[in-house]
Design a protein around this motif. Structure first.
Motif, short mmCIF file in Angstrom:
data_model
loop_
_atom_site.label_atom_id
_atom_site.label_comp_id
_atom_site.label_asym_id
_atom_site.label_seq_id
_atom_site.Cartn_x
_atom_site.Cartn_y
_atom_site.Cartn_z
N ALA A 64 0.84 -1.20 0.00
CA ALA A 64 0.00 0.00 0.00
C ALA A 64 0.88 1.25 0.00
CB ALA A 64 -0.93 0.01 1.21
N ALA A 65 1.98 1.22 0.74
CA ALA A 65 2.91 2.36 0.78
C ALA A 65 3.53 2.57 -0.60
CB ALA A 65 3.99 2.12 1.83
N GLN A 66 3.94 1.48 -1.24
CA GLN A 66 4.54 1.59 -2.57
C GLN A 66 3.52 2.11 -3.57
OE1 GLN A 66 6.33 -1.99 -4.06
NE2 GLN A 66 7.12 -0.98 -5.90
N TRP A 67 2.30 1.62 -3.51
CA TRP A 67 1.25 2.07 -4.41
C TRP A 67 0.97 3.55 -4.24
CZ3 TRP A 67 -3.64 4.14 -3.91
CH2 TRP A 67 -4.42 4.14 -5.06
N LEU A 68 0.79 4.01 -2.99
CA LEU A 68 0.50 5.42 -2.72
C LEU A 68 1.63 6.33 -3.20
CD1 LEU A 68 -1.24 7.65 -1.37
CD2 LEU A 68 0.10 7.24 0.69
N ALA A 69 2.86 6.01 -2.84
CA ALA A 69 4.00 6.84 -3.23
C ALA A 69 4.19 6.86 -4.74
CB ALA A 69 5.27 6.35 -2.53
N SER A 70 4.03 5.70 -5.37
CA SER A 70 4.23 5.62 -6.82
C SER A 70 3.17 6.41 -7.56
CB SER A 70 4.20 4.16 -7.27
OG SER A 70 5.26 3.45 -6.67
N VAL A 71 1.90 6.29 -7.16
CA VAL A 71 0.82 7.01 -7.83
C VAL A 71 1.01 8.51 -7.63
CG1 VAL A 71 -1.67 7.47 -7.75
CG2 VAL A 71 -0.83 5.12 -7.80
N PHE A 72 1.33 8.93 -6.41
CA PHE A 72 1.53 10.37 -6.15
C PHE A 72 2.67 10.91 -7.01
CE2 PHE A 72 3.49 13.93 -3.90
CZ PHE A 72 2.38 14.75 -3.69
N ALA A 73 3.80 10.22 -7.02
CA ALA A 73 4.96 10.67 -7.79
C ALA A 73 4.66 10.71 -9.29
CB ALA A 73 6.17 9.78 -7.51
N LEU A 74 3.94 9.71 -9.78
CA LEU A 74 3.61 9.68 -11.21
C LEU A 74 2.61 10.78 -11.58
CD1 LEU A 74 3.50 5.84 -11.90
CD2 LEU A 74 5.25 7.50 -12.65
N LEU A 75 1.69 11.11 -10.69
CA LEU A 75 0.78 12.23 -10.94
C LEU A 75 1.54 13.56 -11.04
CD1 LEU A 75 -2.29 11.34 -8.70
CD2 LEU A 75 -2.18 11.38 -11.20
N VAL A 76 2.50 13.74 -10.14
CA VAL A 76 3.33 14.96 -10.20
C VAL A 76 4.15 14.96 -11.49
CG1 VAL A 76 5.25 16.20 -9.12
CG2 VAL A 76 3.41 15.27 -7.70
N ALA A 77 4.71 13.82 -11.85
CA ALA A 77 5.50 13.73 -13.09
C ALA A 77 4.64 14.02 -14.30
CB ALA A 77 6.14 12.35 -13.20
N ALA A 78 3.39 13.54 -14.29
CA ALA A 78 2.49 13.81 -15.42
C ALA A 78 2.20 15.30 -15.53
CB ALA A 78 1.19 13.03 -15.25
N GLY A 79 2.00 15.96 -14.40
CA GLY A 79 1.78 17.41 -14.42
C GLY A 79 2.99 18.16 -14.92
N ARG A 80 4.15 17.71 -14.55
CA ARG A 80 5.39 18.37 -14.98
C ARG A 80 5.68 18.10 -16.45
NH1 ARG A 80 6.27 22.35 -11.64
NH2 ARG A 80 6.06 21.61 -9.55
N THR A 81 5.20 16.99 -16.97
CA THR A 81 5.43 16.66 -18.37
C THR A 81 4.84 17.72 -19.29
OG1 THR A 81 5.48 14.31 -17.83
CG2 THR A 81 5.09 14.89 -20.13
N VAL A 82 3.69 18.25 -18.92
CA VAL A 82 3.05 19.28 -19.73
C VAL A 82 3.94 20.52 -19.82
CG1 VAL A 82 1.05 20.82 -19.90
CG2 VAL A 82 0.75 18.43 -19.20
N SER A 83 4.42 21.01 -18.66
CA SER A 83 5.29 22.19 -18.69
C SER A 83 6.62 21.88 -19.36
CB SER A 83 5.50 22.75 -17.28
OG SER A 83 6.20 21.82 -16.49
N MET A 84 7.09 20.63 -19.21
CA MET A 84 8.35 20.25 -19.84
C MET A 84 8.22 20.29 -21.37
SD MET A 84 10.31 16.59 -19.65
CE MET A 84 9.00 15.79 -20.56
N ILE A 85 7.12 19.80 -21.89
CA ILE A 85 6.92 19.79 -23.34
C ILE A 85 6.84 21.21 -23.88
CG2 ILE A 85 5.25 19.18 -25.15
CD1 ILE A 85 4.73 16.58 -23.55
N ARG A 86 6.13 22.08 -23.16
CA ARG A 86 6.06 23.49 -23.58
C ARG A 86 7.46 24.11 -23.61
NH1 ARG A 86 1.31 24.86 -19.61
NH2 ARG A 86 -0.42 24.01 -20.80
N ALA A 87 8.25 23.84 -22.60
CA ALA A 87 9.61 24.40 -22.54
C ALA A 87 10.47 23.85 -23.67
CB ALA A 87 10.24 24.10 -21.19
N LEU A 88 10.37 22.57 -23.94
CA LEU A 88 11.17 21.97 -25.01
C LEU A 88 10.77 22.52 -26.37
CD1 LEU A 88 11.35 18.23 -23.88
CD2 LEU A 88 13.20 19.91 -23.90
#
Length: 175
Positions: free
Chosen positions: A37-61
């Motif tokens: 459960a700890a691995q699932w929670l941390a992984s989902v949270f981190a991937l959600l943040v990464a997905a949000g950052r991907t949008v700004s990263m693509i704009r910057a690139l």
């Protein structure tokens, strides 16, 4: 830190607060023996943040800028892929904490620059050799700039030349 200060910090930097909260829940789950459960929670949270950052990263690139988002998204995805979910949370905290510190520093620098501009002298007294000081009201235009070589009276680099007398004028500023 008072409750009001804490509430203001959470409202101002929600990603930092969310990451700390997710880390606390993960720590409780690990202490309770709920590793999956700890691995699932941390992984989902981190991937959600990464997905949000991907949008700004693509704009910057697309605009030709390479930033820290590219490295952070890659690091988050890689740590989640190899099962290092705590490391992924730490990367998210470093990314969000760095942005929070930049915002705080930007605000402090802006305040300091405004404070300096408020204290700019508005009157100058100019003394020329053999003449009494003359009062000059402040003018709101940029000062002239001279290169170091021009100020030293030397056309060659690195050569030390004596200053001419007219360059020794004194200027006194009043606030």
């Amino acid at each position: 830190m008072t409750q009001t200060d804490l509430r203001d910090a959470v409202m101002r930097f929600p990603l930092v607060a969310g990451t700390i909260a997710a880390g606390a829940v993960v720590a409780v789950l690990l202490a309770a023996g709920e590793d999956s459960a700890a691995q699932w929670l941390a992984s989902v949270f981190a991937l959600l943040v990464a997905a949000g950052r991907t949008v700004s990263m693509i704009r910057a690139l697309r605009s030709g800028r390479w930033g820290i988002d590219l490295l952070a998204v890659t690091a988050i995805a890689a740590t989640v892929a190899v099962g290092e979910y705590v490391a992924a949370l730490i990367i998210v905290l470093m990314l969000s904490g760095g942005e929070a510190l930049e915002e705080i520093a930007r605000g402090r620098a802006t305040r300091e620059l405004r404070s300096l501009l408020e204290r700019v002298p508005h009157t100058a007294h100019r003394e020329l050799p053999g003449l009494p000081p003359r009062r000059h009201p402040g003018r709101r235009r940029p000062a002239r700039r001279h290169s170091t070589d021009q100020a030293l009276g030397s056309a060659s680099r690195g050569r030390i030349a004596p200053l001419r007398d007219r360059q020794f004028r004194r200027i006194h500023f009043d606030g």
